[in-house]
Design an enzyme around this catalytic site. Structure first.
Site, PDB file in Angstrom:
ATOM      1  N   GLN A   1      54.503  84.513  34.763  1.00 21.68           N
ATOM      2  CA  GLN A   1      55.119  83.776  33.655  1.00 21.68           C
ATOM      3  C   GLN A   1      56.511  83.212  33.948  1.00 21.68           C
ATOM      4  OE1 GLN A   1      54.834  85.314  29.428  1.00 21.68           O
ATOM      5  NE2 GLN A   1      57.022  85.537  29.747  1.00 21.68           N
TER       6      GLN A   1
ATOM      7  N   GLU B   1      60.032  77.335  27.946  1.00 23.53           N
ATOM      8  CA  GLU B   1      61.429  77.775  27.950  1.00 23.53           C
ATOM      9  C   GLU B   1      62.309  76.839  28.763  1.00 23.53           C
ATOM     10  OE1 GLU B   1      61.827  81.936  28.843  1.00 23.53           O
ATOM     11  OE2 GLU B   1      60.547  82.511  27.184  1.00 23.53           O
TER      12      GLU B   1
ATOM     13  N   ASP C   1      59.077  87.755  35.867  1.00 16.03           N
ATOM     14  CA  ASP C   1      58.357  88.383  34.753  1.00 16.03           C
ATOM     15  C   ASP C   1      56.885  88.075  34.976  1.00 16.03           C
ATOM     16  OD1 ASP C   1      57.278  89.432  32.494  1.00 16.03           O
ATOM     17  OD2 ASP C   1      58.361  88.150  31.074  1.00 16.03           O
TER      18      ASP C   1
ATOM     19  N   GLU D   1      59.366  92.352  36.031  1.00 17.59           N
ATOM     20  CA  GLU D   1      59.089  92.741  34.645  1.00 17.59           C
ATOM     21  C   GLU D   1      57.580  92.765  34.407  1.00 17.59           C
ATOM     22  OE1 GLU D   1      61.336  90.359  31.879  1.00 17.59           O
ATOM     23  OE2 GLU D   1      59.801  90.523  30.321  1.00 17.59           O
TER      24      GLU D   1
ATOM     25  N   ASP E   1      58.523  95.215  29.212  1.00 19.72           N
ATOM     26  CA  ASP E   1      58.676  94.341  28.031  1.00 19.72           C
ATOM     27  C   ASP E   1      57.532  94.637  27.069  1.00 19.72           C
ATOM     28  OD1 ASP E   1      58.872  92.291  26.180  1.00 19.72           O
ATOM     29  OD2 ASP E   1      58.367  90.688  27.562  1.00 19.72           O
TER      30      ASP E   1
ATOM     31  N   LYS F   1      64.378  93.172  22.843  1.00 20.33           N
ATOM     32  CA  LYS F   1      64.159  91.983  22.014  1.00 20.33           C
ATOM     33  C   LYS F   1      64.221  92.403  20.541  1.00 20.33           C
ATOM     34  CE  LYS F   1      60.923  89.441  25.049  1.00 20.33           C
ATOM     35  NZ  LYS F   1      59.484  89.325  25.411  1.00 20.33           N
TER      36      LYS F   1
ATOM     37  N   ARG G   1      63.311  85.007  23.058  1.00 18.36           N
ATOM     38  CA  ARG G   1      61.865  84.804  23.013  1.00 18.36           C
ATOM     39  C   ARG G   1      61.559  83.392  23.493  1.00 18.36           C
ATOM     40  NH1 ARG G   1      59.166  89.315  20.871  1.00 18.36           N
ATOM     41  NH2 ARG G   1      57.622  88.403  22.275  1.00 18.36           N
ATOM     42  N   SER G   2      60.282  83.113  23.703  1.00 15.65           N
ATOM     43  CA  SER G   2      59.917  81.758  24.130  1.00 15.65           C
ATOM     44  C   SER G   2      60.114  80.749  22.997  1.00 15.65           C
ATOM     45  CB  SER G   2      58.490  81.726  24.662  1.00 15.65           C
ATOM     46  OG  SER G   2      57.609  82.369  23.768  1.00 15.65           O
TER      47      SER G   2
ATOM     48  N   LYS H   1      68.628  87.821  29.321  1.00 14.78           N
ATOM     49  CA  LYS H   1      67.552  86.898  29.704  1.00 14.78           C
ATOM     50  C   LYS H   1      67.338  85.911  28.557  1.00 14.78           C
ATOM     51  CE  LYS H   1      62.560  86.942  30.664  1.00 14.78           C
ATOM     52  NZ  LYS H   1      61.319  87.701  30.524  1.00 14.78           N
TER      53      LYS H   1
HETATM   54  P1  PGA Z   1      57.684  85.681  24.833  1.00 20.83           P
HETATM   55  O1  PGA Z   1      58.119  85.601  26.353  1.00 20.83           O
HETATM   56  O2  PGA Z   1      58.888  85.457  23.994  1.00 20.83           O
HETATM   57  O3  PGA Z   1      56.639  84.605  24.697  1.00 20.83           O
HETATM   58  O4  PGA Z   1      57.111  87.066  24.637  1.00 20.83           O
HETATM   59  C1  PGA Z   1      59.268  86.227  26.862  1.00 20.83           C
HETATM   60  C2  PGA Z   1      58.919  87.396  27.766  1.00 20.83           C
HETATM   61  O5  PGA Z   1      57.735  87.716  27.997  1.00 20.83           O
HETATM   62  O6  PGA Z   1      59.839  88.044  28.280  1.00 20.83           O
HETATM   63 ZN    ZN Z   2      58.253  89.514  29.381  1.00 16.24          ZN
END
Ligand code: PGA
Ligand code: ZN
Length: 431
Positions: free
Chosen positions: A163, A205, A242, A285, A312, A337, A366-367, A388
């Site tokens: 990702q 992102e 990640d 991650e 995560d 988060k 977050r994304s 991050k």
């Molecule tokens: P997400 O991605 O906000 O879509 O969960 C961020 C991450 O996985 O760290």
């Molecule tokens: Zn993640």
């Protein structure tokens, strides 16, 4: 001094993916305003607090009128007159008012917007920046930023399995310098992609859209970008991944579609170990899926001395899971988060649990994001040494990086930079 909550109002605003989001305003009796916007994930862990979404045809079912009504109705009523500086007490009221484990009644998007707005209102009422309100006089350290260069996984329609291909600048002397170095690496990566005929826009992102034939090709190009920009790999600029393995791994099987492989946990760990051996990777991650605690344990026991191992989806900012992960040696760092838990107090508890267990932490966006910069203040104010946020383009990301520049400037000569601190004990970094 006491500052009581006079009113709370929520509204629907829009996030960086063009989807509805909850914004909350908290106003004190003295007229101080605190405002925050809830972010939204795409590759979410199954143990996260749940956003309340309306369903139905409009906006793909993503509307938040129910969550907005939670704030304007029961939450506003329950918190009117509360002392705005009593974050723990206010968050306890939110938790009890909701009454579910996953905040599904009021909506995690409603509770986190209010919880963060309360913190902003308390800081505003005292006339200090939020980071100072949270951390007091002792605060002096800017976190090491993790910044995405290529985006894949759920943020790029599965174009790559991995990702986030990120860089960190442990060799930089300040937060501002880490951003300067990242800007050069990002530019070099864009040039290399253009030369290779692989430049095709950006992912969710803001990192480059990954037109690569394999996951490893991205690692090769990122390493070349670091070198082309003139930095020494590892020491000055290194790679952080990640894997977000819950997106392609389940029940002990890992299917890397881009590489045409179908692996068990041992095979997945072998692939990652190969990459760690060949590229300047210092942090990984979610290397295994959220349902694979034994896989995490095996990865950490084999590679934890080399690289930082981050949970995560695996830990979902849950203090209890952090304690278990430390005891079972499943990973050594928690991604923090706020909307995975739904209140700041529970979010902070995950960081405190990590600290108590000798684990590290990374405050994370977050994304789906917005102009909200609360997470920068949390990282600095709570003394979390890593941050991050996503890529080095698009204003919902740059708003955070730019806010950190302002904080570093406000700290002036007393400002410190976490730099290599998170990696000091790691063999890969010292290599
Ligand atoms: P997400 O991605 O906000 O879509 O969960 C961020 C991450 O996985 O760290
Ligand atoms: Zn993640």
């Amino acid at each position: 001094m006491t500052h009581r909550i006079d009113s709370i109002v929520a509204r629907r605003v829009w996030d960086s993916r063009g989807r509805p989001a909850v914004e909350a305003d908290v106003v004190t009796s003295g007229g101080a305003l605190g405002r925050a916007i809830a972010p939204a994930g795409a590759s979410t862990g199954s143990g996260e607090a749940l956003d309340r979404r309306d369903g139905g045809a409009e906006f793909g079912g993503m509307d938040v009128q129910g969550a907005v009504a939670s704030v304007n109705g029961p939450i506003a009523q329950a918190l009117r007159g509360a002392e705005v500086g009593d974050q723990a007490g206010i968050d306890r009221i939110l938790i009890e008012l909701d009454g579910t484990a996953e905040k599904s009644k009021l909506g995690g998007n409603a509770t986190i917007a209010v919880s963060m707005a309360v913190a902003h209102a308390a800081a505003a009422a005292e006339g200090v920046p939020l980071w100072r309100w949270l951390g007091g006089d002792a605060v002096d350290t800017l976190p090491l930023p993790e910044i995405q260069i290529f985006g894949g996984g759920a943020h790029a329609a599965g174009r790559l399995d991995i990702q986030d291909f990120m860089v960190v600048c442990p060799g930089a002397a300040s937060f501002a310098q880490a951003l300067e170095w990242t800007a050069e690496v990002y530019r070099a990566a864009g040039g290399l992609m253009k030369d290779a005929g692989k430049l095709a826009g950006v992912a969710d992102e803001g990192g480059f859209w990954p037109l690569f034939d394999s996951n490893e090709e991205a690692l090769g190009m990122l390493t070349r970008a670091i070198e082309r920009a003139g930095y020494r790999p590892y020491e000055q600029v290194a790679i952080s991944l990640d894997v977000a393995a819950s997106q392609f791994g389940k029940d002990g099987r890992y299917r890397l579609a881009r590489d045409g492989s179908d692996l068990d946990a041992a095979g997945m760990i072998e692939v990652l170990a190969g990459w760690i051996g060949r590229y300047p990777i210092v942090s990984v991650e979610d290397p295994l899926a959220e349902d694979d605690a034994t896989g995490f344990q095996a990865f950490a026991s084999r590679l934890g001395g080399q690289v930082q191992v981050v949970g995560d989806d695996f830990l979902v900012t849950d203090a209890a899971r952090v304690k278990t992960a430390a005891a079972e040696k499943q990973c050594d760092t928690v991604l923090v988060k706020p909307n995975q838990r739904g209140t700041l107090t529970e979010t902070r508890a995950a960081w405190e649990a990590a600290k108590a267990a000798g684990m590290g932490a990374i405050v994370s966006a977050r994304s789906g994001e917005s102009e909200d910069t609360t997470i920068v203040h949390l990282a600095v104010g709570w003394g979390v040494p890593q941050l991050k946020v996503g890529s080095f383009t698009r204003s919902e990301r740059m708003a955070k990086w730019n806010e950190a520049i302002r904080v570093e400037e406000q700290l002036g000569r007393s400002a410190r930079f976490a730099g290599a601190l998170p990696y000091r004990s790691k063999a890969a970094y010292r290599a």
